[in-house]
Scaffold this motif. Structure first.
Motif, PDB file in Angstrom:
ATOM      1  N   UNK A 282       1.012  -1.285   0.026  1.00 59.19           N
ATOM      2  CA  UNK A 282       0.006  -0.006   0.150  1.00 59.19           C
ATOM      3  C   UNK A 282       0.788   1.168   0.026  1.00 59.19           C
ATOM      4  N   UNK A 283       2.038   1.033  -0.302  1.00 53.78           N
ATOM      5  CA  UNK A 283       2.965   2.248  -0.353  1.00 53.78           C
ATOM      6  C   UNK A 283       2.382   3.149  -1.600  1.00 53.78           C
ATOM      7  N   UNK A 284       2.260   2.557  -2.716  1.00 47.26           N
ATOM      8  CA  UNK A 284       1.685   3.456  -3.889  1.00 47.26           C
ATOM      9  C   UNK A 284       0.440   4.179  -3.569  1.00 47.26           C
ATOM     10  N   UNK A 285      -0.412   3.585  -2.642  1.00 48.50           N
ATOM     11  CA  UNK A 285      -1.708   4.284  -2.186  1.00 48.50           C
ATOM     12  C   UNK A 285      -1.292   5.562  -1.566  1.00 48.50           C
ATOM     13  N   UNK A 286      -0.072   5.481  -0.385  1.00 46.99           N
ATOM     14  CA  UNK A 286       0.124   6.690   0.310  1.00 46.99           C
ATOM     15  C   UNK A 286       0.864   7.691  -0.592  1.00 46.99           C
ATOM     16  N   UNK A 287       1.851   7.063  -1.613  1.00 48.55           N
ATOM     17  CA  UNK A 287       2.301   8.259  -2.597  1.00 48.55           C
ATOM     18  C   UNK A 287       1.197   8.939  -3.225  1.00 48.55           C
TER      19      UNK A 287
ATOM     20  N   UNK B  26       2.478   7.446  -9.359  1.00 48.72           N
ATOM     21  CA  UNK B  26       3.730   6.657  -9.413  1.00 48.72           C
ATOM     22  C   UNK B  26       4.586   6.666 -10.791  1.00 48.72           C
ATOM     23  N   UNK B  27       3.656   6.264 -11.942  1.00 50.07           N
ATOM     24  CA  UNK B  27       4.438   6.245 -13.018  1.00 50.07           C
ATOM     25  C   UNK B  27       5.028   7.803 -13.494  1.00 50.07           C
ATOM     26  N   UNK B  28       4.186   8.888 -13.220  1.00 57.12           N
ATOM     27  CA  UNK B  28       4.569  10.146 -13.507  1.00 57.12           C
ATOM     28  C   UNK B  28       5.996  10.394 -12.838  1.00 57.12           C
TER      29      UNK B  28
END
Length: 149
Positions: free
Chosen positions: A40-45, A64-66
């Motif tokens: 769930x790190x991507x959710x936080x980012x 994230x992709x950006x």
């Protein structure tokens, strides 16, 4: 006289080396992306970047992709962007807007360091690139229709 077979073989070998170099970076990035997604790190980012992504007119999943495209460049960022799109994390509108942003402003660390090494003002270069990319992306996002979910 030009030896066409030498030119073709050099081109093929050069292309294969480039693909291998890209794979060496993109595959670990994809693994990190999957681990970050599971933890769930991507959710936080995405939550941290939501004001910026909202202002740019892209989905929060675009963060994230950006970021990968900004830091590592188009060739490496494309692998993450394609993977995110295939998984359904990016809608077509966000995909177009991310692409537009990254065309203007990609590999900001590498490019800035290269130009600074030959005498350019790195801060000025980075600032102009970021502002131009943001303004262009926001203008285009206002003109692109919002897709229904």
């Amino acid at each position: 006289m030009v030896d066409i077979t030498a030119i073709i073989s050099e081109g093929i070998l050069g292309g294969l080396k480039s693909v291998l170099n890209i794979a060496i970076i993109v595959f670990p990035l994809m693994i990190v992306m999957e681990i970050a997604k599971d933890l769930k790190i991507l959710d936080k980012i995405s939550e941290l970047c939501e004001p910026l992504t909202k202002w740019m007119g892209v989905s929060k999943e675009s963060a994230f992709p950006l970021a990968i495209g900004l830091v590592f460049g188009l060739a490496y960022g494309a692998g993450i962007i394609i993977q995110s799109a295939k998984e359904g994390n990016l809608d077509k509108r966000s995909l177009v807007l991310i692409s537009i942003f990254l065309v203007c402003c990609h590999a900001v660390i590498e490019d800035t360091l290269i130009f600074a090494a030959v005498g350019a003002n790195g801060f000025f270069l980075l600032t102009i690139r970021l502002i131009t990319a943001l303004i262009l992306t926001v203008i285009i996002s206002k003109r692109l229709p919002v897709q229904e979910k």
